[in-house]
Scaffold this motif. Sequence first.
Motif, PDB file in Angstrom:
ATOM      1  N   ASP A 174      21.844  97.083  68.155  1.00  0.00           N
ATOM      2  CA  ASP A 174      21.208  96.596  66.935  1.00  0.00           C
ATOM      3  C   ASP A 174      21.901  97.249  65.738  1.00  0.00           C
ATOM      4  N   THR A 200      27.275  93.867  67.063  1.00  0.00           N
ATOM      5  CA  THR A 200      25.865  93.783  66.674  1.00  0.00           C
ATOM      6  C   THR A 200      25.431  92.320  66.519  1.00  0.00           C
ATOM      7  N   PRO A 201      25.440  91.547  67.593  1.00  0.00           N
ATOM      8  CA  PRO A 201      25.009  90.147  67.491  1.00  0.00           C
ATOM      9  C   PRO A 201      23.500  90.050  67.281  1.00  0.00           C
ATOM     10  N   THR A 202      23.069  88.927  66.760  1.00  0.00           N
ATOM     11  CA  THR A 202      21.642  88.632  66.630  1.00  0.00           C
ATOM     12  C   THR A 202      21.352  87.346  67.396  1.00  0.00           C
ATOM     13  N   ARG A 203      20.084  86.931  67.398  1.00  0.00           N
ATOM     14  CA  ARG A 203      19.731  85.680  68.084  1.00  0.00           C
ATOM     15  C   ARG A 203      20.412  84.476  67.451  1.00  0.00           C
ATOM     16  N   ASP A 204      20.828  84.614  66.186  1.00  0.00           N
ATOM     17  CA  ASP A 204      21.475  83.493  65.494  1.00  0.00           C
ATOM     18  C   ASP A 204      22.978  83.416  65.746  1.00  0.00           C
ATOM     19  N   THR A 205      23.556  84.456  66.356  1.00  0.00           N
ATOM     20  CA  THR A 205      25.004  84.492  66.528  1.00  0.00           C
ATOM     21  C   THR A 205      25.466  83.404  67.491  1.00  0.00           C
ATOM     22  N   ASP A 206      26.447  82.615  67.069  1.00  0.00           N
ATOM     23  CA  ASP A 206      27.008  81.554  67.910  1.00  0.00           C
ATOM     24  C   ASP A 206      27.747  82.175  69.094  1.00  0.00           C
ATOM     25  N   THR A 207      27.556  81.603  70.281  1.00  0.00           N
ATOM     26  CA  THR A 207      28.179  82.135  71.495  1.00  0.00           C
ATOM     27  C   THR A 207      29.696  82.159  71.383  1.00  0.00           C
ATOM     28  N   SER A 257      25.572  82.283  61.523  1.00  0.00           N
ATOM     29  CA  SER A 257      25.793  81.995  62.939  1.00  0.00           C
ATOM     30  C   SER A 257      27.248  82.233  63.334  1.00  0.00           C
TER      31      SER A 257
END
Length: 361
Positions: free
Chosen positions: A165, A137-144, A105
């Motif tokens: 992606d 390349t962020p994912t859904r888990d990446t912390d804002t 994250s």
Amino acid sequence: MRTALVIGTGLIGTSAALALSQRGVVVHLTDHDPEQARTAAALGAGTDEVPEGPVDLAIVAAPPAHVAAVLADAMRRGLARGYIDVASVKGGPRRELEALGLDLSAYIGTHPMSGREKSGPLAATGDLFEGRPWVLTPTRDTDTEVLNLALELVSHCRAVPVVMDADAHDRAVALVSHMPHLVSSMVAARLENAEEAAVRLCGQGIRDVTRIAASDPRMWIDILSANPGPVADLLSDVAADLEETVEALRSLQSSDDAKRREGTAGIEDVLRRGNAGQVRVPGKHGSAPRVYEAVTVLISDEPGQLARIFADAGRAGVNIEDVRIEHATGQQAGLIQLMVEPQAAPVLSAALRERGWSIRQ
């Protein structure tokens, strides 16, 4: 962002550190070669002193093959609130980190689409990334918060953020960077044992095609080893085109009219497909490509000549969109192509002639 840690002080790491330092961020530098970190510090990129506590952002600028290990070590030691890497390949390092069971994250993979043929801290500049795409390349888990830190880094470097992606990124850079580098190297390799008389005929075309072949082979082995599949697929397609082109050229040697027509059609096909692909290359500032007209001027290789011709163009009220220079073999002179809007070409040509410049048609 107030503090940052750059792990790896080569061209990319030191350039990012210089940009951050110039904007007031306290940057700490470390490298597996302490002398390289000291060199970067001496250039004004930051300090090689160890930070007293966690920094805001850790930037891992290690070769792709080592990115996951370096990131894992930094994350386990809690060196920062957020972590990024700047490697040219994104999918592989992330999968390695996932396999290690780390909480990702606080991590985001990035890739600044900029570089030089030279490597090391002495080649670094604080404006290396200015106006260039910087892939995130962020994912859904990446912390804002981590995404915002990465965006702040991109802003400090005056680059342009592009969200992709990770695997799509790897396929894209195989197409626009990794495969072209190998092709450039293959063309340049034909010159290694060529006759000197032939090499002396090199013009701007061969210089354009082979320019990137001057890059450090060790660096490119690291890059290509991290993205071999997509590059191999593209080279396989290029090989098929080459085979068809060779066959078409052989047909042009035939005494049979039908064979020659077949060969002509084959060559025309590859050239037209090349035209169609080339016009898709983004133009100035990343905008849609535009067609410019070249005003070609004979220029002597003396101090101040370029400044003079640019000043004369400015007095004529003409904006120079691009410049190409071809140096004459064995002479202290060359041809400079001033690329301008088509309607401005006759205006510029007339103005330069009035000021004594020799215009070539």
